[in-house]
Design an enzyme around this catalytic site. Structure first.
Site, PDB file in Angstrom:
ATOM      1  CD1 TRP A 124      56.305  38.890   1.292  1.00 23.22           C
ATOM      2  CD2 TRP A 124      58.441  39.269   0.710  1.00 23.22           C
ATOM      3  NE1 TRP A 124      56.706  40.054   1.890  1.00 23.22           N
ATOM      4  CE2 TRP A 124      58.008  40.301   1.544  1.00 23.22           C
ATOM      5  CE3 TRP A 124      59.747  39.286   0.223  1.00 23.22           C
ATOM      6  CZ2 TRP A 124      58.851  41.357   1.916  1.00 23.22           C
ATOM      7  CZ3 TRP A 124      60.582  40.321   0.586  1.00 23.22           C
ATOM      8  CH2 TRP A 124      60.134  41.354   1.421  1.00 23.22           C
TER       9      TRP A 124
ATOM     10  CG  HIS B   2      58.968  29.141 -11.106  1.00 21.29           C
ATOM     11  ND1 HIS B   2      59.003  30.241 -10.280  1.00 21.29           N
ATOM     12  CD2 HIS B   2      58.726  28.078 -10.280  1.00 21.29           C
ATOM     13  CE1 HIS B   2      58.791  29.869  -9.028  1.00 21.29           C
ATOM     14  NE2 HIS B   2      58.618  28.573  -8.999  1.00 21.29           N
TER      15      HIS B   2
ATOM     16  NE  ARG C 139      66.850  35.879  -2.190  1.00 17.03           N
ATOM     17  CZ  ARG C 139      66.526  35.031  -1.234  1.00 17.03           C
ATOM     18  NH1 ARG C 139      65.861  33.944  -1.533  1.00 17.03           N
ATOM     19  NH2 ARG C 139      66.843  35.256   0.027  1.00 17.03           N
TER      20      ARG C 139
HETATM   21  P1  A3P Z   1      65.662  31.988   1.891  1.00 17.99           P
HETATM   22  O1  A3P Z   1      65.815  30.550   1.515  1.00 17.99           O
HETATM   23  O2  A3P Z   1      66.865  32.809   1.507  1.00 17.99           O
HETATM   24  O3  A3P Z   1      65.280  32.198   3.303  1.00 17.99           O
HETATM   25  P2  A3P Z   1      60.169  31.246  -3.132  1.00 17.99           P
HETATM   26  O4  A3P Z   1      58.949  31.763  -2.471  1.00 17.99           O
HETATM   27  O5  A3P Z   1      60.376  31.778  -4.526  1.00 17.99           O
HETATM   28  O6  A3P Z   1      60.249  29.777  -3.044  1.00 17.99           O
HETATM   29  O7  A3P Z   1      61.407  31.871  -2.339  1.00 17.99           O
HETATM   30  C1  A3P Z   1      61.674  31.465  -1.030  1.00 17.99           C
HETATM   31  C2  A3P Z   1      62.573  32.501  -0.373  1.00 17.99           C
HETATM   32  O8  A3P Z   1      61.785  33.635   0.003  1.00 17.99           O
HETATM   33  C3  A3P Z   1      63.186  31.947   0.889  1.00 17.99           C
HETATM   34  O9  A3P Z   1      64.454  32.597   1.020  1.00 17.99           O
HETATM   35  C4  A3P Z   1      62.183  32.414   1.934  1.00 17.99           C
HETATM   36  O10 A3P Z   1      62.676  32.431   3.248  1.00 17.99           O
HETATM   37  C5  A3P Z   1      61.863  33.808   1.417  1.00 17.99           C
HETATM   38  N1  A3P Z   1      60.571  34.314   1.912  1.00 17.99           N
HETATM   39  C6  A3P Z   1      59.406  33.642   2.010  1.00 17.99           C
HETATM   40  N2  A3P Z   1      58.448  34.430   2.535  1.00 17.99           N
HETATM   41  C7  A3P Z   1      59.024  35.623   2.784  1.00 17.99           C
HETATM   42  C8  A3P Z   1      58.548  36.854   3.346  1.00 17.99           C
HETATM   43  N3  A3P Z   1      57.289  36.984   3.756  1.00 17.99           N
HETATM   44  N4  A3P Z   1      59.414  37.876   3.461  1.00 17.99           N
HETATM   45  C9  A3P Z   1      60.698  37.739   3.045  1.00 17.99           C
HETATM   46  N5  A3P Z   1      61.213  36.616   2.524  1.00 17.99           N
HETATM   47  C10 A3P Z   1      60.377  35.550   2.379  1.00 17.99           C
END
Ligand code: A3P
Length: 324
Positions: free
Chosen positions: A75, A137, A159
């Site tokens: 995101w 990371h 988070r």
């Molecule tokens: P959840 O597994 O709680 O749904 P990363 O991008 O660091 O791998 O993190 C993934 C997390 O961010 C996942 O959380 C995913 O659903 C959430 N995520 C991805 N895109 C998003 C968006 N546009 N808005 C909000 N959350 C998002």
């Protein structure tokens, strides 16, 4: 250059064989974690971290998006990429960055530094136009030295450890051939609580960036997923100011902030063809979009597990001013 690369990577591989190792995740040896300078990593990204430390040369205009894995990296990449490129000269063409965001997964738009330095590669990054956007990371203490001395900007996202844990568990075990059994959740939880997870311990990872953001707020911006969910537009504006390309009054009047927020929303990104059916390396793009909610831990952790993780978080962060 090739022999330099070979020599360097041989050194990293040899060094990694001497590190403490912990089995983790469903993929056997490939999922082993290695402890380096207090943090746990898979072998390949660790080689990349070591190579970037030795060979990456930062520029003052570089922007680093650093996150704890599963804290909202995808995101943050989408939002930053869209925001930085919003006034790109080629406004409507198919190669305009905002068109790219409809065709590519955000991880293809903003590369992980440790994937550029991957499997023996020393990439030539000099020709990339400014501002170069990278993600990582990596813990603060293992950033390439030139990132610290060049004065480039670092945006950090983390988070609530409970939601982070649940997201990580789903991500890792989504690759597993077997079902998500409760037994594996318990084991994985024990390891997470003792600091063992990719990039972990999560608390030390966040604390180092938190302290640096207090010391040098013009260089390190600290954000939480919960803040981003609560006020995405406000965070995006803060991010734009921090990076040095604030939204003008006219842009705000025209609704540019809301446009970018909408373009990067969970609903829109997860509905794109590339994110429904594409892959990023060995990972299906759809696994980057699961629920995207705050508090989903309630569906997966018992009250005892949640209390325990909260207690550890409180102890680790006590006195720092950082809270979840
Ligand atoms: P959840 O597994 O709680 O749904 P990363 O991008 O660091 O791998 O993190 C993934 C997390 O961010 C996942 O959380 C995913 O659903 C959430 N995520 C991805 N895109 C998003 C968006 N546009 N808005 C909000 N959350 C998002």
């Amino acid at each position: 250059k090739e022999s330099t690369a070979q020599e360097s990577y041989k050194r990293y591989k040899d060094l990694i064989t001497t590190l403490p190792t912990q089995p983790w995740g469903p993929d056997g040896d490939d999922d082993d974690l290695h402890q380096y300078h207090g943090f746990w990593f898979h072998r390949l990204p660790l080689e990349g971290i070591m190579a970037a430390r030795d060979h990456f040369v930062a520029r003052p205009s570089d922007i680093f998006l650093v996150t704890f894995p599963k804290s909202g990296t995808t995101w943050l990449k989408a939002l930053t990429f869209a925001m930085v490129n919003r006034n790109h000269a080629d406004v409507v063409g198919p190669n305009h960055p905002l068109s790219m965001l409809s065709k590519l997964n955000p991880h293809e738009c903003v590369p992980f530094l440790s994937y550029l330095y991957f499997e023996g590669r020393l990439p030539d990054l000099d020709s990339l136009p400014a501002p170069r956007l990278f993600s990582a990371h990596v813990p603060f203490s293992l950033l390439p030295k030139s990132v610290l001395t060049s004065g480039c900007r670092i945006v950090y996202l983390c988070r609530d450890p409970k939601d982070n844990f649940v997201s990580l568990w789903h991500h890792i075990f989504a690759r597993a051939p077997r079902d998500l059994s409760h037994h594996s959740l318990d084991e994985f939880f024990e390891l997470f609580c003792s600091g063992v997870s990719m990039g972990g311990p999560i608390w030390d990872h966040a604390l180092d960036y938190w302290r640096e953001s207090l010391r040098r707020p013009e260089r390190v911006m600290f954000m939480k997923y919960e803040q981003l969910k609560g006020d995405t537009g406000g965070c995006l504006k803060r991010l734009a100011e921090f990076i040095g390309c604030p939204f003008s009054e006219e842009e705000e009047r025209e609704g540019k902030v809301e446009e970018i927020v909408g373009m990067c929303s969970f609903e829109r990104l997860s509905g794109l063809e590339v994110n429904k059916h594409g892959r990023f390396g060995s990972v299906k793009n759809q696994t980057f979009f699961r629920r995207g909610e705050v508090g989903d831990w309630k569906s997966h952790l018992t009250p005892e597990m949640a209390e325990r993780l909260d207690r550890i978080t409180e102890e680790k962060l006590r006195g720092s001013g950082l809270e979840f």
